[in-house]
Design an enzyme around this catalytic site. Structure first.
Site, PDB file in Angstrom:
ATOM      1  N   GLY A   1      -5.917  -6.699   2.451  1.00 39.65           N
ATOM      2  CA  GLY A   1      -5.728  -5.259   2.506  1.00 39.65           C
ATOM      3  C   GLY A   1      -5.358  -4.691   1.151  1.00 39.65           C
ATOM      4  O   GLY A   1      -5.586  -5.325   0.112  1.00 39.65           O
ATOM      5  N   CYS A   2      -4.782  -3.511   1.151  1.00 38.92           N
ATOM      6  CA  CYS A   2      -4.408  -2.844  -0.101  1.00 38.92           C
ATOM      7  C   CYS A   2      -3.514  -3.743  -0.950  1.00 38.92           C
ATOM      8  O   CYS A   2      -2.514  -4.266  -0.465  1.00 38.92           O
ATOM      9  CB  CYS A   2      -3.678  -1.543   0.213  1.00 38.92           C
ATOM     10  SG  CYS A   2      -3.099  -0.666  -1.258  1.00 38.92           S
ATOM     11  N   PHE A   3      -3.897  -3.916  -2.220  1.00 41.82           N
ATOM     12  CA  PHE A   3      -3.133  -4.844  -3.057  1.00 41.82           C
ATOM     13  C   PHE A   3      -1.752  -4.327  -3.446  1.00 41.82           C
ATOM     14  O   PHE A   3      -0.928  -5.085  -3.957  1.00 41.82           O
ATOM     15  CB  PHE A   3      -3.914  -5.269  -4.306  1.00 41.82           C
ATOM     16  CG  PHE A   3      -4.622  -4.197  -5.082  1.00 41.82           C
ATOM     17  CD1 PHE A   3      -4.211  -2.875  -5.079  1.00 41.82           C
ATOM     18  CD2 PHE A   3      -5.745  -4.533  -5.847  1.00 41.82           C
ATOM     19  CE1 PHE A   3      -4.873  -1.904  -5.821  1.00 41.82           C
ATOM     20  CE2 PHE A   3      -6.415  -3.565  -6.597  1.00 41.82           C
ATOM     21  CZ  PHE A   3      -5.977  -2.250  -6.579  1.00 41.82           C
TER      22      PHE A   3
END
Length: 222
Positions: free
Chosen positions: A51-53
């Site tokens: 997912g979003c880093f």
């Protein structure tokens, strides 16, 4: 007097919390992108996408034995991608992190375990409200031994029914990791009060802390 002492305690506590969560990494940049640091002696490197880093970077940074975590892109075919291209979903890359860790303090198996509780590995091509292949779940293994470790961790998680649904994480041999733009490094810590961080990223961090608390640095458990 008691009220004043209590107020002083609260203020000190808040300052301690802010100090712990606002510490930024010492990273070098060039032309707007982060320069990958070289591993230190006796240090190893691991790569994950979940997912979003922004959240994944924070999760990995809070683990004992982890020195640095770089946000970037991996798993695709486009060379030297940037955030705009990856977000357009035509590079094949996923938002990823590169973790620098001391195996004498935290093992690869423990790192992998933390990864599986730092996001939802049962969701395909997305994480919560972030949809698309650039948010997919991947472990990039660097050797046959690492592959076996990842498989063993996944088998254990599924055997223990930690998730109601089966794990859908990809296992891919590591090829190349491209560091992201400087503005994406330590984003969680710098922008901790943004609505997205509070509503989407923070629950992932708290989930990871609760499931693998023995691996988390003590200052993040207060």
């Amino acid at each position: 007097m008691m009220m004043r002492s209590h107020l002083r305690f609260v203020i000190v506590g808040l300052l301690f919390f802010v100090g712990c969560t606002s510490v930024k990494q010492d990273l070098e940049s060039r032309n707007g992108f982060t320069v990958l640091p070289a591993p230190q002696k006796n240090e190893k490197v691991a790569n994950f996408a979940g997912g979003c880093f922004w959240a994944m970077q924070e999760c990995m940074l809070e683990l004992k034995g982890v020195r640095k975590v770089i946000s970037g892109y991996a798993g695709g075919w486009t060379k030297n991608p940037d955030y705009t291209a990856v977000s357009a979903k035509n590079t094949g890359h996923a938002e990823s992190v590169q973790v620098y860790y001391d195996p004498a303090v935290i093992s690869y198996e423990q790192l992998v375990s933390a990864f599986f509780y730092a996001h939802d590995p049962t969701q395909i091509d997305g994480q919560g409200p972030d949809l698309g292949s650039d948010y997919r779940s991947i472990v990039f293994y660097r050797s046959p031994q690492e592959y076996k470790i990842v498989r063993a961790v996944m088998d254990k998680i599924e055997h223990n029914h930690s998730y109601a649904d089966p794990l859908l994480t990809e296992l891919k041999p590591f090829e190349v990791f491209y560091p992201a733009e400087t503005g994406h490094q330590d984003y969680y810590r710098i922008h901790s009060w943004e609505p997205y961080i509070r509503r989407v990223s923070k629950p992932k961090v708290l989930k990871m802390r609760s499931h693998v608390s023995a691996l988390v640095r003590p200052e993040y458990l207060h």
